[in-house]
Write a protein that holds these residues in place. Sequence first.
Motif, PDB file in Angstrom:
ATOM      1  N   ASN A 170       0.832  -1.211   0.000  1.00  0.00           N
ATOM      2  CA  ASN A 170       0.000   0.000   0.000  1.00  0.00           C
ATOM      3  C   ASN A 170       0.863   1.257   0.000  1.00  0.00           C
ATOM      4  N   GLU A 171       1.959   1.218   0.768  1.00  0.00           N
ATOM      5  CA  GLU A 171       2.871   2.359   0.791  1.00  0.00           C
ATOM      6  C   GLU A 171       3.515   2.559  -0.578  1.00  0.00           C
ATOM      7  N   CYS A 183       2.283   1.637  -3.451  1.00  0.00           N
ATOM      8  CA  CYS A 183       1.234   2.076  -4.372  1.00  0.00           C
ATOM      9  C   CYS A 183       1.010   3.575  -4.258  1.00  0.00           C
ATOM     10  N   ASN A 184       0.932   4.081  -3.033  1.00  0.00           N
ATOM     11  CA  ASN A 184       0.750   5.516  -2.810  1.00  0.00           C
ATOM     12  C   ASN A 184       1.959   6.305  -3.316  1.00  0.00           C
ATOM     13  N   CYS A 185       3.144   5.747  -3.087  1.00  0.00           N
ATOM     14  CA  CYS A 185       4.373   6.413  -3.536  1.00  0.00           C
ATOM     15  C   CYS A 185       4.420   6.506  -5.054  1.00  0.00           C
ATOM     16  N   ASP A 219       1.875   6.625  -7.071  1.00  0.00           N
ATOM     17  CA  ASP A 219       0.860   7.598  -7.469  1.00  0.00           C
ATOM     18  C   ASP A 219       1.357   9.023  -7.276  1.00  0.00           C
ATOM     19  N   GLN A 220       1.965   9.287  -6.124  1.00  0.00           N
ATOM     20  CA  GLN A 220       2.418  10.636  -5.788  1.00  0.00           C
ATOM     21  C   GLN A 220       3.670  11.048  -6.557  1.00  0.00           C
ATOM     22  N   PRO A 273      -7.745   6.119  -8.955  1.00  0.00           N
ATOM     23  CA  PRO A 273      -6.561   5.764  -8.165  1.00  0.00           C
ATOM     24  C   PRO A 273      -5.647   4.801  -8.910  1.00  0.00           C
ATOM     25  N   SER A 323      -4.241   2.983  -4.832  1.00  0.00           N
ATOM     26  CA  SER A 323      -3.698   4.122  -4.101  1.00  0.00           C
ATOM     27  C   SER A 323      -4.798   4.869  -3.333  1.00  0.00           C
ATOM     28  N   THR A 324      -4.419   5.369  -2.188  1.00  0.00           N
ATOM     29  CA  THR A 324      -5.297   6.255  -1.397  1.00  0.00           C
ATOM     30  C   THR A 324      -4.656   7.642  -1.275  1.00  0.00           C
ATOM     31  N   ALA A 325      -3.656   7.924  -2.143  1.00  0.00           N
ATOM     32  CA  ALA A 325      -2.845   9.135  -2.019  1.00  0.00           C
ATOM     33  C   ALA A 325      -3.651  10.425  -2.178  1.00  0.00           C
TER      34      ALA A 325
END
Length: 378
Positions: free
Chosen positions: A293-294, A296-298, A300-301, A319, A374-376
Amino acid sequence: MYREEVQLVSSTFAHSIVHAFETFVQYWEELCANIRDGSLSSRITDPSIRSAMSKIIHPDPVKADLIYNRCSNLSNWYRLIPALFPNAKYILGIMTGSMLPYLKKLRHYAGELPLMSADYGASEGWIGANVNPKLPPELATFAVLPDIGYFEFIPLNKSIEEQEQDDESDFLRIEPKPVGLTEVKVGEEYEIIVTNFAGLYRYRLGDVVKVTGFHNSTPELQFICRRNLLLTVNIDKNTEKDLQLSVEAAQRLLADEKLELVDFTSHADLVSEPGHYVIFWEINGEASEEVLNECCNCLDQSFVDAGYVSSRKVKAIGPLELRVLKRGTFQKILDHYVSMGAAVSQFKTPRCVGAKNSQVLQILCSNVDRKCFSTAFG
């Protein structure tokens, strides 16, 4: 069998060298047994290979034991290449652009052996020579060979993303006038045009290069990226370089957990509503849901293109999705291309798989082990 005579380990692309030694890691005990017995394993059934090898292979238990002991004493296969080939001086291959992600693994196998980036060329012909071979591949520059063709350079005063947006929004926009070999400026980026003896006339290679200096009177170029568009869903424009930077950022989170990214590719999912990016990863090891999850967010950002960020904020792009593949998936993709007639030494992992490349996309989608979104951006 000729380990003492090998002075250079080389292939067209860095990926091919890594793939060769990853294959060795899988079959090294079998190879040692073949050298010890002086015959190939029964599973090698190709008559031409068996015939060719029968002329040079002979029982050599001393060499087999030496190689076996050398490999057994390696720590996680670090310094494998000098352990196998004690007289090798360096590793040579194309190591820039899309080959950069394989350098970490290649350095692991190479140990203290230097990596030398091969000269700058393309299917259309040679462009430049690596006149500073001692520089690491990440800093490699290439002096244009002025008599191998006629080169012109289209100035890219704006970023690639801005250029692409202009191309789409104003089809009447006049492109900057190409400049000659001696008219380029240090620090500027250009797209290469080549006219050569093979019959290409003002052919746009699609390569973006940066002028880093001059070797005598010919410019030294650093390869930046391919100009062709890679990922787009809405008004976003992300190139291969953007994808690579995003993956490198997220890859550090894997490294913190002692995990290794084997390979990656991407896909713009335009079927779902809204469309979104899909990143495919093959990982050596088992990552926790939290780490994925981390990552995935990284990912995306780390796409900083203004069109992408603004579209994500207003949910015009969905997302980002990270799909973790089963081990061996990229080997299946390589096998697919080889079955279609491609040479292993010329293979490059496609960094973006479009809907038209349905067979490769099917291989990817049918080998997904886990996925997360992603939840970013909330």
